[in-house]
Write a protein that holds these residues in place. Sequence first.
Motif, PDB file in Angstrom:
ATOM      1  N   GLN A  81       0.828  -1.204   0.000  1.00  0.00           N
ATOM      2  CA  GLN A  81       0.000   0.000   0.000  1.00  0.00           C
ATOM      3  C   GLN A  81       0.865   1.257   0.000  1.00  0.00           C
ATOM      4  OE1 GLN A  81      -2.545  -0.435   3.400  1.00  0.00           O
ATOM      5  NE2 GLN A  81      -3.878  -1.934   2.430  1.00  0.00           N
ATOM      6  N   MET A  82       1.931   1.231   0.793  1.00  0.00           N
ATOM      7  CA  MET A  82       2.836   2.377   0.850  1.00  0.00           C
ATOM      8  C   MET A  82       3.576   2.560  -0.476  1.00  0.00           C
ATOM      9  SD  MET A  82       6.006   3.090   3.474  1.00  0.00           S
ATOM     10  CE  MET A  82       7.025   1.835   2.686  1.00  0.00           C
ATOM     11  N   VAL A  83       4.054   1.441  -1.054  1.00  0.00           N
ATOM     12  CA  VAL A  83       4.816   1.507  -2.298  1.00  0.00           C
ATOM     13  C   VAL A  83       3.952   2.025  -3.445  1.00  0.00           C
ATOM     14  CG1 VAL A  83       5.931   0.087  -4.078  1.00  0.00           C
ATOM     15  CG2 VAL A  83       6.540  -0.213  -1.681  1.00  0.00           C
ATOM     16  N   THR A  84       2.743   1.475  -3.574  1.00  0.00           N
ATOM     17  CA  THR A  84       1.858   1.942  -4.643  1.00  0.00           C
ATOM     18  C   THR A  84       1.454   3.402  -4.425  1.00  0.00           C
ATOM     19  OG1 THR A  84      -0.028   0.995  -3.413  1.00  0.00           O
ATOM     20  CG2 THR A  84       0.943  -0.346  -5.161  1.00  0.00           C
ATOM     21  N   GLY A  85       1.282   3.802  -3.151  1.00  0.00           N
ATOM     22  CA  GLY A  85       0.946   5.198  -2.859  1.00  0.00           C
ATOM     23  C   GLY A  85       2.071   6.139  -3.235  1.00  0.00           C
ATOM     24  N   ILE A  86       3.307   5.758  -2.923  1.00  0.00           N
ATOM     25  CA  ILE A  86       4.467   6.588  -3.281  1.00  0.00           C
ATOM     26  C   ILE A  86       4.595   6.700  -4.795  1.00  0.00           C
ATOM     27  CG2 ILE A  86       6.992   6.694  -3.244  1.00  0.00           C
ATOM     28  CD1 ILE A  86       6.870   5.469  -0.447  1.00  0.00           C
ATOM     29  N   THR A  87       4.422   5.581  -5.487  1.00  0.00           N
ATOM     30  CA  THR A  87       4.543   5.586  -6.951  1.00  0.00           C
ATOM     31  C   THR A  87       3.459   6.452  -7.585  1.00  0.00           C
ATOM     32  OG1 THR A  87       5.468   3.351  -6.906  1.00  0.00           O
ATOM     33  CG2 THR A  87       4.588   4.123  -9.008  1.00  0.00           C
ATOM     34  N   ARG A  88       2.249   6.375  -7.050  1.00  0.00           N
ATOM     35  CA  ARG A  88       1.130   7.129  -7.625  1.00  0.00           C
ATOM     36  C   ARG A  88       1.231   8.620  -7.339  1.00  0.00           C
ATOM     37  NH1 ARG A  88      -2.359   4.269  -5.576  1.00  0.00           N
ATOM     38  NH2 ARG A  88      -2.799   5.484  -3.697  1.00  0.00           N
ATOM     39  N   THR A  89       1.648   8.996  -6.148  1.00  0.00           N
ATOM     40  CA  THR A  89       1.639  10.409  -5.767  1.00  0.00           C
ATOM     41  C   THR A  89       2.909  11.162  -6.160  1.00  0.00           C
ATOM     42  OG1 THR A  89       2.464   9.799  -3.557  1.00  0.00           O
ATOM     43  CG2 THR A  89       0.067  10.019  -3.844  1.00  0.00           C
ATOM     44  N   GLY A 148       5.493   9.688  -8.314  1.00  0.00           N
ATOM     45  CA  GLY A 148       6.068   9.256  -9.586  1.00  0.00           C
ATOM     46  C   GLY A 148       7.367   8.490  -9.442  1.00  0.00           C
ATOM     47  N   ILE A 149       7.827   8.264  -8.203  1.00  0.00           N
ATOM     48  CA  ILE A 149       9.047   7.471  -7.992  1.00  0.00           C
ATOM     49  C   ILE A 149       8.748   6.014  -8.347  1.00  0.00           C
ATOM     50  CG2 ILE A 149      10.746   6.679  -6.292  1.00  0.00           C
ATOM     51  CD1 ILE A 149      10.202   9.253  -4.733  1.00  0.00           C
ATOM     52  N   PRO A 150       9.495   5.409  -9.269  1.00  0.00           N
ATOM     53  CA  PRO A 150       9.147   4.068  -9.778  1.00  0.00           C
ATOM     54  C   PRO A 150       9.527   2.946  -8.816  1.00  0.00           C
ATOM     55  CG  PRO A 150      11.152   4.840 -10.836  1.00  0.00           C
ATOM     56  CD  PRO A 150      10.681   5.961  -9.957  1.00  0.00           C
ATOM     57  N   LEU A 151       8.702   2.752  -7.782  1.00  0.00           N
ATOM     58  CA  LEU A 151       8.947   1.670  -6.830  1.00  0.00           C
ATOM     59  C   LEU A 151       8.097   0.445  -7.133  1.00  0.00           C
ATOM     60  CD1 LEU A 151       9.180   3.568  -3.410  1.00  0.00           C
ATOM     61  CD2 LEU A 151      11.050   2.714  -4.838  1.00  0.00           C
ATOM     62  N   TYR A 152       6.896   0.668  -7.679  1.00  0.00           N
ATOM     63  CA  TYR A 152       5.972  -0.447  -7.938  1.00  0.00           C
ATOM     64  C   TYR A 152       6.043  -0.864  -9.401  1.00  0.00           C
ATOM     65  CZ  TYR A 152       1.707  -3.234  -7.902  1.00  0.00           C
ATOM     66  OH  TYR A 152       0.810  -4.256  -8.004  1.00  0.00           O
ATOM     67  N   ASN A 153       6.082  -2.178  -9.616  1.00  0.00           N
ATOM     68  CA  ASN A 153       6.107  -2.751 -10.965  1.00  0.00           C
ATOM     69  C   ASN A 153       7.344  -2.321 -11.754  1.00  0.00           C
ATOM     70  OD1 ASN A 153       5.034  -4.421 -12.996  1.00  0.00           O
ATOM     71  ND2 ASN A 153       4.062  -2.690 -14.021  1.00  0.00           N
ATOM     72  N   SER A 210       6.513 -11.353  -6.584  1.00  0.00           N
ATOM     73  CA  SER A 210       5.120 -11.589  -6.983  1.00  0.00           C
ATOM     74  C   SER A 210       4.211 -10.442  -6.564  1.00  0.00           C
ATOM     75  CB  SER A 210       4.607 -12.902  -6.374  1.00  0.00           C
ATOM     76  OG  SER A 210       4.475 -12.794  -4.960  1.00  0.00           O
ATOM     77  N   LEU A 211       4.557  -9.754  -5.484  1.00  0.00           N
ATOM     78  CA  LEU A 211       3.775  -8.606  -5.030  1.00  0.00           C
ATOM     79  C   LEU A 211       4.161  -7.319  -5.761  1.00  0.00           C
ATOM     80  CD1 LEU A 211       3.965  -9.278  -1.183  1.00  0.00           C
ATOM     81  CD2 LEU A 211       1.959  -9.624  -2.634  1.00  0.00           C
ATOM     82  N   THR A 212       5.400  -7.253  -6.218  1.00  0.00           N
ATOM     83  CA  THR A 212       5.948  -6.011  -6.769  1.00  0.00           C
ATOM     84  C   THR A 212       5.829  -5.915  -8.284  1.00  0.00           C
ATOM     85  OG1 THR A 212       7.542  -6.021  -4.947  1.00  0.00           O
ATOM     86  CG2 THR A 212       7.973  -4.517  -6.773  1.00  0.00           C
ATOM     87  N   LEU A 213       6.029  -7.041  -8.983  1.00  0.00           N
ATOM     88  CA  LEU A 213       6.113  -7.031 -10.447  1.00  0.00           C
ATOM     89  C   LEU A 213       4.812  -7.541 -11.063  1.00  0.00           C
ATOM     90  CD1 LEU A 213       9.706  -8.527 -10.792  1.00  0.00           C
ATOM     91  CD2 LEU A 213       9.045  -6.113 -10.684  1.00  0.00           C
ATOM     92  N   ILE A 214       4.256  -6.781 -11.989  1.00  0.00           N
ATOM     93  CA  ILE A 214       3.000  -7.142 -12.645  1.00  0.00           C
ATOM     94  C   ILE A 214       3.235  -7.507 -14.115  1.00  0.00           C
ATOM     95  CG2 ILE A 214       0.675  -6.370 -13.249  1.00  0.00           C
ATOM     96  CD1 ILE A 214       1.174  -6.709 -10.241  1.00  0.00           C
ATOM     97  N   ASP A 215       3.999  -6.713 -14.817  1.00  0.00           N
ATOM     98  CA  ASP A 215       4.210  -6.929 -16.251  1.00  0.00           C
ATOM     99  C   ASP A 215       4.949  -8.238 -16.507  1.00  0.00           C
ATOM    100  OD1 ASP A 215       3.000  -4.528 -16.606  1.00  0.00           O
ATOM    101  OD2 ASP A 215       4.849  -3.401 -17.022  1.00  0.00           O
TER     102      ASP A 215
END
Length: 278
Positions: free
Chosen positions: A124-132, A134-139, A217-222
């Motif tokens: 939740q924290m990683v996706t929030g940081i990436t979304r708000t 733009g730091i590429p932590l998720y996926n 598995s939690l971090t990478l989607i593509d």
Amino acid sequence: MKAIGNWSKEILLILMALVFLSPIYIIFINSFKNRLELYDNTLAFPEEFSLQYYSAAMQRMDFLNAFLNSIYVTVVSVVFIVILSSMTAWMLARSGNWVSTVIFMTLIATMLIPFQTIMMPLMQMVTGITRTTGIPLYNTLSGLIFMNIGFHAALSVFLYHGFIKSIPISLEEAATIDGATKFGVFWRVVFPILTPITATVMILNVILIWNDFLLPSLTLIDKDLRTIPLSVFYFFGEFTIEWNLAMAGLTLTIIPVVIFYIIAQKYIIKGIGEGAVK
């Protein structure tokens, strides 16, 4: 009687070795079978040793891309872990005040926290940081590397810390008198002495990161970002499992780590032995 006792110990050790190696035997043998042979007798040898299932598994896994992803994540993560953990452990070992003690004990305490208890808040924290921000932590592979450094730093600092305490501080004082800066003292005097424990830290982290499934598995989607453990996972479907292809994929996953461990195992023993003697 003594000879009988020695023989019984050797036989017991051989039996224990066979028990521990039996899963590897099952994986390797069944990677050459078709599904009918596999379900008919799991322990029997295949009728034909053919590489067709390895070829099919490599195509389905996109093995080359997954292998390069795993290599990239593992190598970059281990390099940063070695550099940052060794420097951190040196400063904590040489500071000698209560602040460094608290920091060190906090790092040790984090080793007791199971990853499963923090994985959802972490995502939740990683996706929030990436979304708000733009730091590429998720996926991203860079985000996975960043998290690997954080999660594996505590063990590495712990190993380095014990080894550094055995190094005479007089060596560092002599280098300082000769005009070396703190940076120079560490890289020219201390770090070369840390070679045995550095090899141990590298080997342990390579094995842990290469085989890691849960965090990627939690971090990478593509699909293009999948590491080898993630690629093997997709042979296990919701309604069917392609066991022969999965076994071939697992064998391909194990081989690089086994080769690396065989080459580097003497450094593990050397690092542990020298650390204990010192």
